[in-house]
Design a protein around this motif. Sequence first.
Motif, short mmCIF file in Angstrom:
data_model
loop_
_atom_site.label_atom_id
_atom_site.label_comp_id
_atom_site.label_asym_id
_atom_site.label_seq_id
_atom_site.Cartn_x
_atom_site.Cartn_y
_atom_site.Cartn_z
N SER A 8 2.61 8.05 6.51
CA SER A 8 2.91 6.68 6.93
C SER A 8 2.73 5.64 5.83
O SER A 8 3.20 4.51 5.97
CB SER A 8 2.04 6.30 8.14
N SER A 9 2.07 6.00 4.73
CA SER A 9 1.93 5.04 3.63
C SER A 9 3.29 4.70 3.02
O SER A 9 3.44 3.66 2.37
CB SER A 9 0.99 5.59 2.55
N SER A 21 9.96 1.95 -2.25
CA SER A 21 9.30 0.64 -2.28
C SER A 21 10.32 -0.51 -2.27
O SER A 21 11.37 -0.44 -2.92
CB SER A 21 8.44 0.52 -3.54
N LYS A 22 10.00 -1.56 -1.53
CA LYS A 22 10.86 -2.75 -1.52
C LYS A 22 10.88 -3.43 -2.87
O LYS A 22 11.82 -4.12 -3.23
CB LYS A 22 10.40 -3.71 -0.42
N ASN A 54 14.13 0.24 -3.18
CA ASN A 54 14.32 -0.14 -1.78
C ASN A 54 15.32 0.79 -1.07
O ASN A 54 16.19 0.34 -0.33
CB ASN A 54 14.78 -1.60 -1.66
N LEU A 82 5.93 3.94 4.69
CA LEU A 82 6.65 2.96 5.50
C LEU A 82 6.69 1.60 4.82
O LEU A 82 7.67 0.85 4.94
CB LEU A 82 6.00 2.84 6.88
N ASN A 83 5.63 1.27 4.13
CA ASN A 83 5.58 0.03 3.34
C ASN A 83 5.03 0.38 1.96
O ASN A 83 3.99 -0.14 1.54
CB ASN A 83 4.71 -1.02 4.03
N SER A 136 4.11 0.76 -1.85
CA SER A 136 4.06 -0.04 -3.07
C SER A 136 4.90 0.65 -4.13
O SER A 136 5.20 1.85 -4.03
CB SER A 136 2.62 -0.17 -3.55
N LYS A 164 16.60 4.10 9.74
CA LYS A 164 15.70 3.51 8.73
C LYS A 164 14.58 4.50 8.45
O LYS A 164 14.47 5.54 9.11
CB LYS A 164 15.14 2.18 9.24
#
Length: 449
Positions: free
Chosen positions: A128-129, A142-143, A147, A131-132, A134, A104
């Motif tokens: 690290s920004s 971004s999810k 994604n 990892l989640n 926007s 992942k």
Amino acid sequence: MQNAYEEHKSKFGKGALTFNNFCIAIGSNEPKCTTCHAGYGWKDKSFDFTSEENVDCLVCHDSTGLYEKADGTGGMPMFEKTDKDGVKTPVDFKTIVANVAKPKIANCASCHFMGGGGDAVKHGDLDSSLLNASRSLDVHLSKEGANFTCQRCHTTENHQIAGRSYSTPAFEERTTLIENDMASRITCESCHTATPHKTGHKANDHTDKVACQTCHIPAFAREKATEMYWDWSQAGKLKDGKPYSVKNEFGTNSYASLKGSFDWQKNVIPEYHWYSGSMDYLLLTDKVEDTSKPVEITKIIGNANDPKARIMPFKAHRGKQPFDPVNKTFVAPHLYGKDDTAYWKNFDWQKAIKAGQEYMGLPYSDEYTFVETVYYYPITHMVAPKDNTVACASCHSQDSLLKNIDGVWIPGRDSEGFIDTFGWILVFGSLAGVLLHACLRIMTRNKRK
């Protein structure tokens, strides 16, 4: 020590003699550096790269988040963790091994986001920004966007991961999946083709000279600041006889006794260069005759006449590194260790450089100075949404982002006195003709009735 050098070189190839702006060189510092450089027990130059037992599978395939590398052990895993109260708990390897999975983003992040000694130090577009992320930060990771995981673009076959490695380009040909559904997805064109915009859109005419990243990554380090300058010559200052550090507004070090002074920046506009996909790089054995300007540790390969080259965004990390002015080569100081020659123990550059060079089997004149350097990183992550691309006027203007790009005519940036004058004559001549025609039509309208 010449035999040791030859042995080292034969085992590791050119990689043994490369260096950078960050921890300078792996040689003699392996236990620290190889926390990220994958493998078990790479503590010195006797490490066996052919042994499968030395391959760390879990760093890429752990899905629990429990697996970590132990700092300063040459890549060995952490076997127990200590909480804030000092209580030690064994790492649950049974759970870790029972939950291996495809990598992942977090698996890749454990090294690639933390390179150079910390989060966002090296690349500028990897931190690290992501990892989640926007959608405004990265439409691919971004999810709320595509994604993707990293291997969606860094395609992998038999554990060979597509990507750039110094002089090895990330790709040889720009092939789309329409042409070959087995092609690597490492290029933008592989998914988006060479004409990614709507039919007739002017931007489609740019793709033979301009990389997609140039327009679609308006700035890097958009959420976390990235390190842009590292001055090793300032290292070694102490307070009350002890090392110290100073934090900046981003919560990172602006100074640390172990490593020197730093400059961090956020929302950085890239530098732009012609790029064919490959880079050359300086070795510790290469002589540098001119140190009056920053020495390029990595040299971007490409020019306007190269059909494979595109105008590409880069992070230019600058620094100041130790240099042997007699031999005219950069040096690899021994930084990490418990022995008296390690710089991080005694803060003595002379001892550290001498020990590092001896370990590498390289000459040292017993003289050193510090030289300005620059190290380039291609910017290819943090792709912004289409409504936040670089504006046309940012390049097509007198104050163009591409002001240093040569070999190509850029309307709005470039001008030629005679051609411009002739062009304006045509414009005003045409306008005068239209106005004259309109006046004649008005004057003769009654006669035409």
